[in-house]
Structure formats: structure tokens, C-alpha cells
Design a protein around this motif. Sequence first.
Motif, PDB file in Angstrom:
ATOM      1  N   UNK A 151       0.837  -1.210   0.000  1.00  0.00           N
ATOM      2  CA  UNK A 151       0.000   0.000   0.000  1.00  0.00           C
ATOM      3  C   UNK A 151       0.870   1.258   0.000  1.00  0.00           C
ATOM      4  N   UNK A 152       1.875   1.290   0.867  1.00  0.00           N
ATOM      5  CA  UNK A 152       2.758   2.454   0.939  1.00  0.00           C
ATOM      6  C   UNK A 152       3.586   2.610  -0.333  1.00  0.00           C
ATOM      7  N   UNK A 153       4.049   1.501  -0.875  1.00  0.00           N
ATOM      8  CA  UNK A 153       4.867   1.558  -2.090  1.00  0.00           C
ATOM      9  C   UNK A 153       4.111   2.202  -3.243  1.00  0.00           C
ATOM     10  N   UNK A 154       2.805   1.954  -3.317  1.00  0.00           N
ATOM     11  CA  UNK A 154       2.005   2.538  -4.397  1.00  0.00           C
ATOM     12  C   UNK A 154       2.002   4.068  -4.333  1.00  0.00           C
ATOM     13  N   UNK A 155       2.108   4.614  -3.132  1.00  0.00           N
ATOM     14  CA  UNK A 155       2.077   6.064  -2.981  1.00  0.00           C
ATOM     15  C   UNK A 155       3.445   6.725  -2.983  1.00  0.00           C
ATOM     16  N   UNK A 156       4.510   5.924  -2.833  1.00  0.00           N
ATOM     17  CA  UNK A 156       5.836   6.504  -2.656  1.00  0.00           C
ATOM     18  C   UNK A 156       6.855   6.055  -3.693  1.00  0.00           C
ATOM     19  N   UNK A 157       6.526   5.091  -4.530  1.00  0.00           N
ATOM     20  CA  UNK A 157       7.500   4.517  -5.460  1.00  0.00           C
ATOM     21  C   UNK A 157       8.019   5.566  -6.431  1.00  0.00           C
ATOM     22  N   UNK A 158       9.293   5.387  -6.817  1.00  0.00           N
ATOM     23  CA  UNK A 158       9.930   6.221  -7.826  1.00  0.00           C
ATOM     24  C   UNK A 158      10.070   5.415  -9.114  1.00  0.00           C
ATOM     25  N   UNK A 159      10.453   6.103 -10.181  1.00  0.00           N
ATOM     26  CA  UNK A 159      10.617   5.411 -11.464  1.00  0.00           C
ATOM     27  C   UNK A 159      11.655   4.299 -11.368  1.00  0.00           C
ATOM     28  N   UNK A 160      12.730   4.525 -10.607  1.00  0.00           N
ATOM     29  CA  UNK A 160      13.760   3.490 -10.455  1.00  0.00           C
ATOM     30  C   UNK A 160      13.194   2.239  -9.790  1.00  0.00           C
TER      31      UNK A 160
END
Length: 224
Positions: free
Chosen positions: A109-118
Motif C-alpha cells: 500500500x505504501x509503495x504505491x504512494x511513494x515509489x519512484x521510477x527506479x
Amino acid sequence: MSDVQLTRVETKTSAEIVRSQLIQLIQSGSIAVDDRLPSEAELAKSFGVSRSVIREALHSLNALGLTRSFAGKGTFVSSAEVTSRLLTGLYRPFDLNEVRQSLEVPAARLAAGRRADDDLRRMVDLLADFDATEDATLRVKVDADFHLAIAAATRNPLFPKLIGELRTVLQEQALVVAAVPGRAASASAEHRAIYEAIAAGEGEAAADAMGRHLLAVISMTEAS
């Protein structure tokens, strides 16, 4: 240095290499059910490793339900398919799976809101590696790296640390699941659903996809 493209180094212990080769020989029928494996000394000489490496590899085969060892008689092939519903170390599958759900569902859930292109590029690469990997032991490593990539995308350093330590404990359980016929294709589809939700920035969808993925694993590891 930030512009330099580095290639990730993959490592594999001697015991993992021995175990992987023996699993392939057993599952292909080259070593048949009820056959006695060569002695520790013979295997050590053939593989060019120490007897302690052979003992570690044989312990894993026993844990996976492929072999059985008898004092004074040796190690015999008991099955060509992984049958063990094991307790990983001192922990029950239920305990491990409960902790996984508590960590990895919110991490997605958190990754969906914080992920970067890398982060997304790393996940795409791992999805491709997973599909291209035929060896179950190596596929478990790629699977772990995919879950760690999601943890890293949370931008909370505790998630990759805790999930990384948990994956170490889950190593043999993961091998049991990876060896189930048809599991690789199912896991690939589940991973892709998680990735697509994270890439779209949809936190709840990512959490739901991760939850479904873990439930599929739970169904294979917890005794009925």
C-alpha cells in the motif's frame, strides 16, 4: 557515480548449488525413488566441496521431503516431488504467514504512494527474471528480490530490513512452494498484479493484490 550503471551481483552458496543439482537429478528421474544416494565422502569428491557442504544440502533435501536419512545406512530418495509441510526452524507456518501479512500488505500500500521510477524499473526487471528462471532455487531468490523491491519503495528503511530478515527464515518454506507444479505461472501473475497496482499508484489495489498473493502461499504451507 550516480550516472554509472552497475550490474547486480547474484551469489549462491556451495550448498545451494549442490542441493539444486540433486533436486534436478531426483525430479528428472536420474536418481530414482528408493535409490541410495552416494555417501557424503563420495558426493564431496564428485562436487569438489567439503563434507559439511554436502551435509547442509542433504539436510535441505530431507526437509523438502525428497529424501530420508538413516543412521548407518545412508540417504535414500523417498519422493520425486516436494511433499513436506515443514515447520521452518522454530516457527510454525501460521506464525510466519501472519507476520508476512502484517508487514507486506501495508508495504505494498505504501509503495504505491511513494515509489519512484527506479523502483518500477527494478520491479519490471525482476518480473522478467522470474519468468525466465527455470531453476526453483534461483526463482526463490528472484521472488525474494521482488518483495524486497516493494519494501524499498516504501521509503521506510525498516520495511526492507524486516522483510529481508523474514525472507531468510522463509527460505525452505519458499522452496517447498516454488516446487509445486504450476506455481511459477500463478506466482508470476500474482506478482504482475501487485506491480500494476503499485505502478498505477493505487494503494488499496496493491494491498489487495499482495493479500491475495500471500493467501495463495498460505494455502500451500499451512496444514489443514
